[in-house]
Motif scaffolding. Structure first.
Motif, PDB file in Angstrom:
ATOM      1  N   LYS A 114       0.815  -1.212   0.000  1.00 23.53           N
ATOM      2  CA  LYS A 114       0.000   0.000   0.000  1.00 23.53           C
ATOM      3  C   LYS A 114       0.847   1.259   0.000  1.00 23.53           C
ATOM      4  O   LYS A 114       0.346   2.345  -0.284  1.00 23.53           O
ATOM      5  CB  LYS A 114      -0.907   0.031   1.241  1.00 23.53           C
ATOM      6  CG  LYS A 114      -2.114  -0.882   1.149  1.00 23.53           C
ATOM      7  CD  LYS A 114      -3.039  -0.704   2.334  1.00 23.53           C
ATOM      8  CE  LYS A 114      -3.688   0.643   2.423  1.00 23.53           C
ATOM      9  NZ  LYS A 114      -5.110   0.666   2.052  1.00 23.53           N
ATOM     10  N   ARG A 127       2.074   2.479   2.760  1.00 24.26           N
ATOM     11  CA  ARG A 127       1.589   3.221   3.929  1.00 24.26           C
ATOM     12  C   ARG A 127       2.749   3.819   4.709  1.00 24.26           C
ATOM     13  O   ARG A 127       3.688   3.112   5.044  1.00 24.26           O
ATOM     14  CB  ARG A 127       0.836   2.288   4.884  1.00 24.26           C
ATOM     15  CG  ARG A 127      -0.614   2.227   4.598  1.00 24.26           C
ATOM     16  CD  ARG A 127      -1.421   1.933   5.850  1.00 24.26           C
ATOM     17  NE  ARG A 127      -2.834   1.904   5.464  1.00 24.26           N
ATOM     18  CZ  ARG A 127      -3.809   1.478   6.249  1.00 24.26           C
ATOM     19  NH1 ARG A 127      -3.538   1.035   7.446  1.00 24.26           N
ATOM     20  NH2 ARG A 127      -5.056   1.509   5.838  1.00 24.26           N
ATOM     21  N   SER A 177      -8.388  -1.451   3.244  1.00 19.68           N
ATOM     22  CA  SER A 177      -8.890  -1.308   1.882  1.00 19.68           C
ATOM     23  C   SER A 177      -7.745  -1.520   0.887  1.00 19.68           C
ATOM     24  O   SER A 177      -6.598  -1.166   1.159  1.00 19.68           O
ATOM     25  CB  SER A 177      -9.532   0.068   1.713  1.00 19.68           C
ATOM     26  OG  SER A 177      -8.644   1.087   2.129  1.00 19.68           O
ATOM     27  N   ASN A 197      -6.175  -0.362  -1.668  1.00 19.55           N
ATOM     28  CA  ASN A 197      -5.746   0.744  -2.515  1.00 19.55           C
ATOM     29  C   ASN A 197      -4.379   1.240  -2.058  1.00 19.55           C
ATOM     30  O   ASN A 197      -3.972   0.948  -0.935  1.00 19.55           O
ATOM     31  CB  ASN A 197      -6.759   1.903  -2.422  1.00 19.55           C
ATOM     32  CG  ASN A 197      -7.074   2.282  -0.983  1.00 19.55           C
ATOM     33  OD1 ASN A 197      -7.929   1.664  -0.352  1.00 19.55           O
ATOM     34  ND2 ASN A 197      -6.356   3.250  -0.456  1.00 19.55           N
ATOM     35  N   SER A 245     -10.884   4.243  -1.681  1.00 23.07           N
ATOM     36  CA  SER A 245     -11.099   2.814  -1.480  1.00 23.07           C
ATOM     37  C   SER A 245     -11.726   2.177  -2.712  1.00 23.07           C
ATOM     38  O   SER A 245     -12.590   2.771  -3.351  1.00 23.07           O
ATOM     39  CB  SER A 245     -11.993   2.603  -0.260  1.00 23.07           C
ATOM     40  OG  SER A 245     -11.332   3.036   0.892  1.00 23.07           O
ATOM     41  N   GLU A 273     -16.449   2.171   4.042  1.00 22.85           N
ATOM     42  CA  GLU A 273     -15.917   1.204   4.984  1.00 22.85           C
ATOM     43  C   GLU A 273     -16.878   0.970   6.145  1.00 22.85           C
ATOM     44  O   GLU A 273     -17.807   1.746   6.372  1.00 22.85           O
ATOM     45  CB  GLU A 273     -14.568   1.678   5.533  1.00 22.85           C
ATOM     46  CG  GLU A 273     -13.426   1.567   4.542  1.00 22.85           C
ATOM     47  CD  GLU A 273     -13.255   2.812   3.687  1.00 22.85           C
ATOM     48  OE1 GLU A 273     -14.192   3.644   3.632  1.00 22.85           O
ATOM     49  OE2 GLU A 273     -12.176   2.947   3.084  1.00 22.85           O
TER      50      GLU A 273
END
Ligand code: TXA
Ligand code: MG
Length: 324
Positions: A53, A55, A141, A143, A149, A178
């Motif tokens: 991701k 992140r 999610s 993405n 999302s 979500e």
């Protein structure tokens, strides 16, 4: 990496479950949005989610389970949590509950917290996949970080093709936002994230008003995504250290010829950031449990997962309000 497109039939889900069991990443449909799944009990697999991701920080993830029995192995349900689960599971509700002593979800998936976010999705493909796999699936999610999302396989592939092992082709997710996240940690039930189940629906079930989301002292609402009072060490954490000072614990990274002792651990002797992420919270906990005045941490590169690791280390020692 080639991202396999798997049909949502028995054979496709069997292959998806085998990929999960091998520590791989599989995107799959839920009724809310597509999730990016990994074996929630495998720290290295969960670290792969953050890497795919992109992140920048390790938010705690939701553990998806197929049955109430599986949920009870992971979390402690009080009477209100039982009532909420009766009313809304399977479905778009996530409960943040105290971790059970029998919990199998790894420290990285809960960001080192003593609580765990858990839900039983209602989407038949999601439930069949979790059942076939037989363990909780951690899934945010599906993405790239900062993107919207995904509610269809094409959205997932636009963001993650070539970065994950497989996507289960299960049509569109119909809720589209979500799940609602509720905290049930002893005080009033708190709304941590609005979603598919409304405040009014929740209040009708628990027979009382939802409390304001706080960080444990019940006073200050926190921004979404930062709602979890993240794992904090008692010891001060010192980054980019060249070695431990007197009395300090040592958290190494990569090849390290300093003397090892009871106050010394290595996040990854080979310098692998995925392995380091998987070990991060468990190692911090273990060192902090010995009550050193401080934890000195070897330099960790800031690229890839290193950014998230550094972010968590900084937060672990940030000044914080006293806990209730
Ligand atoms: O609908 C959904 O919930 C989707 C599908 C895939 O199930 N999943 C999802 O996951 O939205 P994610 O990772 O994007 O959101 C998880 C949220 C984060 O905002 C995180 O801060 C919160 O749950 N969370 C997880 N564990 C928590 C905990 N122990 N305490 C407080 N918040 C927690
Ligand atoms: Mg998300």
């Amino acid at each position: 990496m080639r991202t396999q497109r798997l049909p949502d039939d028995r054979e496709g889900l069997g292959r998806a479950a085998a990929i999960l069991a091998g520590g791989g990443l599989v995107a799959f449909p839920t009724e809310t949005v597509y999730g990016l799944g990994a074996d929630a009990t495998n720290g290295k697999a969960v670290a792969g989610i953050y890497a795919a991701k992109g992140r920048p920080s390790f938010n705690p993830l939701i553990a998806h389970v197929a049955t109430r029995d599986a949920a009870r192995r992971e979390a402690i349900f009080d009477a209100r949590a039982e009532r909420l689960a009766d009313a809304f599971w399977p479905g778009p509700l996530t409960l943040v509950l105290p971790r059970a002593p029998t919990a199998s979800v790894c420290d990285l998936a809960t960001a080192g917290l003593d609580s765990v976010a858990i839900r039983i999705p209602s989407h038949p493909t999601a439930r069949a996949l979790i059942a076939a796999f037989g363990r909780p699936i951690a899934a945010p999610s599906a993405n790239r970080s900062g993107h919207v999302s995904p509610t269809a396989p094409d959205h997932v592939l636009a963001d993650l093709d070539g970065r994950i092992d497989a996507v289960v082709l299960g049509g569109a997710a119909d809720v589209g936002v979500e799940s609602t996240i509720l905290g049930c940690l002893g005080g009033p039930v708190t709304l941590l994230r609005p979603g598919g189940v409304t405040r009014a629906m929740v209040e009708a079930v628990i027979g009382e008003a939802i409390g304001e989301a706080g960080d444990g002292d019940g006073a200050r609402p926190l921004a979404p995504g930062r709602l979890a009072s993240h794992y904090a060490t008692n010891a001060h954490v010192r980054l980019d250290a060249t070695g431990p000072g007197p009395g300090e614990a040592w958290l190494g990274f990569g090849r390290d010829d300093r003397p090892t002792g009871p106050l010394s651990l290595n996040l990854s002797p080979t310098g692998d950031l995925t392995e380091a992420a998987a070990n991060l919270f468990a190692h911090l906990r273990a060192l902090d449990a010995m009550h050193p005045p401080g934890i000195a941490v070897a330099p960790i590169p800031a690229d890839g997962l290193g950014e998230a690791i550094r972010d968590r280390l900084i937060r672990a020692s940030a000044p914080r309000p006293p806990r209730a």
